[in-house]
Write a protein that holds these residues in place. Structure first.
Motif, PDB file in Angstrom:
ATOM      1  N   ARG A 188       0.721  -1.059  -0.139  1.00 26.87           N
ATOM      2  CA  ARG A 188      -0.345  -0.070   0.247  1.00 26.87           C
ATOM      3  C   ARG A 188       0.906   1.035   0.240  1.00 26.87           C
ATOM      4  NH1 ARG A 188      -3.402  -3.158   4.636  1.00 26.87           N
ATOM      5  NH2 ARG A 188      -5.197  -4.201   3.132  1.00 26.87           N
ATOM      6  N   ARG A 189       1.920   1.300   0.143  1.00 28.02           N
ATOM      7  CA  ARG A 189       3.181   2.246   0.571  1.00 28.02           C
ATOM      8  C   ARG A 189       3.090   3.304   1.534  1.00 28.02           C
ATOM      9  NH1 ARG A 189       7.383   2.351  -2.927  1.00 28.02           N
ATOM     10  NH2 ARG A 189       7.221   4.258  -2.903  1.00 28.02           N
ATOM     11  N   THR A 190       2.919   2.906   2.646  1.00 30.91           N
ATOM     12  CA  THR A 190       1.582   3.640   3.030  1.00 30.91           C
ATOM     13  C   THR A 190       2.514   3.477   4.815  1.00 30.91           C
ATOM     14  OG1 THR A 190      -0.147   1.788   4.372  1.00 30.91           O
ATOM     15  CG2 THR A 190      -0.338   3.236   3.001  1.00 30.91           C
ATOM     16  N   PHE A 191       2.518   4.790   5.389  1.00 30.13           N
ATOM     17  CA  PHE A 191       3.608   4.310   6.789  1.00 30.13           C
ATOM     18  C   PHE A 191       2.535   4.984   7.899  1.00 30.13           C
ATOM     19  CE2 PHE A 191       6.749   6.897   8.474  1.00 30.13           C
ATOM     20  CZ  PHE A 191       7.936   6.193   8.948  1.00 30.13           C
ATOM     21  N   ALA A 192       2.650   4.418   8.769  1.00 31.63           N
ATOM     22  CA  ALA A 192       1.581   5.175  10.161  1.00 31.63           C
ATOM     23  C   ALA A 192       2.444   4.524  11.159  1.00 31.63           C
ATOM     24  CB  ALA A 192       0.466   4.453   9.263  1.00 31.63           C
ATOM     25  N   ARG A 193       2.392   5.318  12.229  1.00 28.32           N
ATOM     26  CA  ARG A 193       2.198   5.638  13.506  1.00 28.32           C
ATOM     27  C   ARG A 193       1.619   4.050  14.330  1.00 28.32           C
ATOM     28  NH1 ARG A 193       2.953  10.151  17.929  1.00 28.32           N
ATOM     29  NH2 ARG A 193       3.320   8.846  20.134  1.00 28.32           N
ATOM     30  N   PHE A 194       1.954   3.202  14.764  1.00 27.30           N
ATOM     31  CA  PHE A 194       2.071   2.176  14.928  1.00 27.30           C
ATOM     32  C   PHE A 194       0.878   2.452  17.482  1.00 27.30           C
ATOM     33  CE2 PHE A 194       2.903  -2.040  16.870  1.00 27.30           C
ATOM     34  CZ  PHE A 194       1.157  -2.935  16.252  1.00 27.30           C
ATOM     35  N   THR A 195       2.851   2.939  17.935  1.00 31.85           N
ATOM     36  CA  THR A 195       1.859   2.509  19.167  1.00 31.85           C
ATOM     37  C   THR A 195       2.144   4.853  19.526  1.00 31.85           C
ATOM     38  OG1 THR A 195       4.541   3.236  19.025  1.00 31.85           O
ATOM     39  CG2 THR A 195       3.581   1.569  19.835  1.00 31.85           C
ATOM     40  N   PHE A 196       1.255   4.655  20.285  1.00 28.78           N
ATOM     41  CA  PHE A 196       1.066   6.461  20.779  1.00 28.78           C
ATOM     42  C   PHE A 196       0.958   6.022  22.100  1.00 28.78           C
ATOM     43  CE2 PHE A 196      -1.375   5.706  16.658  1.00 28.78           C
ATOM     44  CZ  PHE A 196      -1.104   6.669  16.026  1.00 28.78           C
ATOM     45  N   ASN A 197       1.991   6.040  23.237  1.00 33.65           N
ATOM     46  CA  ASN A 197       2.441   5.602  24.079  1.00 33.65           C
ATOM     47  C   ASN A 197       3.276   7.006  24.463  1.00 33.65           C
ATOM     48  OD1 ASN A 197       3.104   5.214  27.013  1.00 33.65           O
ATOM     49  ND2 ASN A 197       4.433   3.402  26.303  1.00 33.65           N
ATOM     50  N   PRO A 198       2.821   7.522  25.607  1.00 29.41           N
ATOM     51  CA  PRO A 198       3.857   8.696  25.939  1.00 29.41           C
ATOM     52  C   PRO A 198       4.843   8.660  26.053  1.00 29.41           C
ATOM     53  CG  PRO A 198       2.122   8.712  27.475  1.00 29.41           C
ATOM     54  CD  PRO A 198       1.338   7.349  26.503  1.00 29.41           C
ATOM     55  N   GLY A 199       5.122   7.451  26.852  1.00 25.53           N
ATOM     56  CA  GLY A 199       6.808   6.589  26.982  1.00 25.53           C
ATOM     57  C   GLY A 199       7.464   5.847  25.739  1.00 25.53           C
ATOM     58  N   PRO A 200       8.422   5.868  25.958  1.00 26.43           N
ATOM     59  CA  PRO A 200       9.271   5.368  24.821  1.00 26.43           C
ATOM     60  C   PRO A 200       8.808   4.012  24.393  1.00 26.43           C
ATOM     61  CG  PRO A 200      10.464   4.984  26.774  1.00 26.43           C
ATOM     62  CD  PRO A 200       9.597   5.593  27.581  1.00 26.43           C
ATOM     63  N   ASP A 201       8.514   3.413  23.482  1.00 29.13           N
ATOM     64  CA  ASP A 201       8.816   2.372  22.776  1.00 29.13           C
ATOM     65  C   ASP A 201       9.859   1.968  21.809  1.00 29.13           C
ATOM     66  OD1 ASP A 201       5.979   1.742  24.084  1.00 29.13           O
ATOM     67  OD2 ASP A 201       4.964   2.797  22.661  1.00 29.13           O
ATOM     68  N   TYR A 202      10.709   0.421  22.123  1.00 28.22           N
ATOM     69  CA  TYR A 202      11.554   0.039  21.062  1.00 28.22           C
ATOM     70  C   TYR A 202      11.538  -1.355  20.580  1.00 28.22           C
ATOM     71  CZ  TYR A 202      13.740   4.237  23.386  1.00 28.22           C
ATOM     72  OH  TYR A 202      14.229   5.387  23.579  1.00 28.22           O
ATOM     73  N   GLN A 203      12.061  -1.347  20.284  1.00 29.68           N
ATOM     74  CA  GLN A 203      12.776  -3.252  19.632  1.00 29.68           C
ATOM     75  C   GLN A 203      11.243  -3.411  18.917  1.00 29.68           C
ATOM     76  OE1 GLN A 203      14.517  -4.349  23.473  1.00 29.68           O
ATOM     77  NE2 GLN A 203      16.772  -3.473  21.990  1.00 29.68           N
ATOM     78  N   PRO A 204      10.788  -3.523  17.542  1.00 29.14           N
ATOM     79  CA  PRO A 204       9.235  -4.002  17.738  1.00 29.14           C
ATOM     80  C   PRO A 204       9.754  -5.615  16.937  1.00 29.14           C
ATOM     81  CG  PRO A 204      10.485  -1.958  16.146  1.00 29.14           C
ATOM     82  CD  PRO A 204      11.198  -2.338  16.922  1.00 29.14           C
ATOM     83  N   ILE A 205       9.350  -6.419  17.018  1.00 31.72           N
ATOM     84  CA  ILE A 205       9.046  -7.910  16.777  1.00 31.72           C
ATOM     85  C   ILE A 205       8.074  -8.269  16.675  1.00 31.72           C
ATOM     86  CG2 ILE A 205      10.196 -10.133  17.950  1.00 31.72           C
ATOM     87  CD1 ILE A 205      12.275  -8.847  19.798  1.00 31.72           C
ATOM     88  N   TRP A 206       8.365  -8.823  15.147  1.00 33.19           N
ATOM     89  CA  TRP A 206       6.882  -9.490  14.916  1.00 33.19           C
ATOM     90  C   TRP A 206       6.277 -10.966  14.993  1.00 33.19           C
ATOM     91  CZ3 TRP A 206       4.051  -7.123  11.722  1.00 33.19           C
ATOM     92  CH2 TRP A 206       4.377  -5.779  10.884  1.00 33.19           C
ATOM     93  N   THR A 207       5.080 -11.400  15.548  1.00 29.45           N
ATOM     94  CA  THR A 207       5.480 -13.085  15.822  1.00 29.45           C
ATOM     95  C   THR A 207       4.968 -13.544  14.837  1.00 29.45           C
ATOM     96  OG1 THR A 207       2.626 -12.337  15.305  1.00 29.45           O
ATOM     97  CG2 THR A 207       3.656 -11.841  17.692  1.00 29.45           C
ATOM     98  N   PRO A 208       4.760 -14.758  14.962  1.00 29.78           N
ATOM     99  CA  PRO A 208       6.046 -15.565  13.219  1.00 29.78           C
ATOM    100  C   PRO A 208       4.371 -15.760  13.012  1.00 29.78           C
ATOM    101  CG  PRO A 208       6.193 -17.015  15.302  1.00 29.78           C
ATOM    102  CD  PRO A 208       5.595 -15.774  15.869  1.00 29.78           C
ATOM    103  N   ASP A 209       3.543 -15.615  12.645  1.00 31.03           N
ATOM    104  CA  ASP A 209       2.318 -15.012  11.674  1.00 31.03           C
ATOM    105  C   ASP A 209       1.791 -14.499  11.312  1.00 31.03           C
ATOM    106  OD1 ASP A 209       0.918 -13.878  14.150  1.00 31.03           O
ATOM    107  OD2 ASP A 209      -0.880 -15.356  14.548  1.00 31.03           O
TER     108      ASP A 209
END
Length: 185
Positions: free
Chosen positions: A125-146
């Motif tokens: 889709r060529r879309t770039f979207a913010r995924f987290t909206f936490n006021p604190g930091p979010d790091y190191q995303p990891i996908w589940t196998p599915d």
């Protein structure tokens, strides 16, 4: 001997980091041995800020995405087996913890600006979207196998832990606190 962050590629190859050089080497999975010399893919591979991991990811099909360390902002690039590079299409920003979904359809990454949040690039889709909206930091995303969820380290309401949410952004965020409050190690 200095190899870190090794990943297996289809076609009996290993890709790994040697300091800031990303290399590929022929590999015999039955004997668990390399079968030839390591060839450099890129020499300015970025390292992640928190755990110093090599910042690249590989899908099950062998598609490789990586981040270079030579600029304050970066773009992401695809590289095929012949060494041809093509821009992924994300806008130039300061990226880290770049992770390709197991199905090869999306890329989760940190955008290290003031909000230190996770974004997702949908390749088709060529879309770039913010995924987290936490006021604190979010790091190191990891996908589940599915590829249906993304887990990540976060601090919510002063509590450190591992959070996860559905990759489509629905269902809200779930936090699982670390016993000692340290999710970074």
């Amino acid at each position: 001997e200095r190899a870190t962050d090794a990943r297996y590629l289809p076609g009996n190859r290993l890709v790994y980091a040697d300091e800031r050089t990303l290399v590929v080497v022929p590999f015999d999975p039955d004997k668990l041995q390399v079968k030839g010399p390591a060839l450099p893919v890129i020499r300015q591979l970025a390292r992640q800020a928190v755990r110093n991991g090599a910042d690249f990811a590989v899908s099950a099909s062998g598609a490789l995405v990586y981040r270079e360390s030579n600029a304050p902002t970066s773009t992401l690039a695809w590289m095929d087996r012949s060494g041809h590079q093509e821009a992924v299409g994300v806008p130039p920003r300061k990226y880290s913890y770049v992770r390709l979904s197991p199905d090869g359809t999306r890329i989760a990454m940190n955008v290290d600006d003031a909000d230190q949040e996770i974004y997702i690039w949908d390749i088709a889709r060529r879309t770039f979207a913010r995924f987290t909206f936490n006021p604190g930091p979010d790091y190191q995303p990891i996908w589940t196998p599915d590829a249906k969820r993304v887990a990540y380290a976060s601090i919510i309401g002063g509590r450190a832990g591992v959070s996860w949410q559905r990759a489509d952004g629905t269902g809200g965020e779930r936090l699982f606190s670390a016993p000692d409050g340290d999710v970074w190690n």
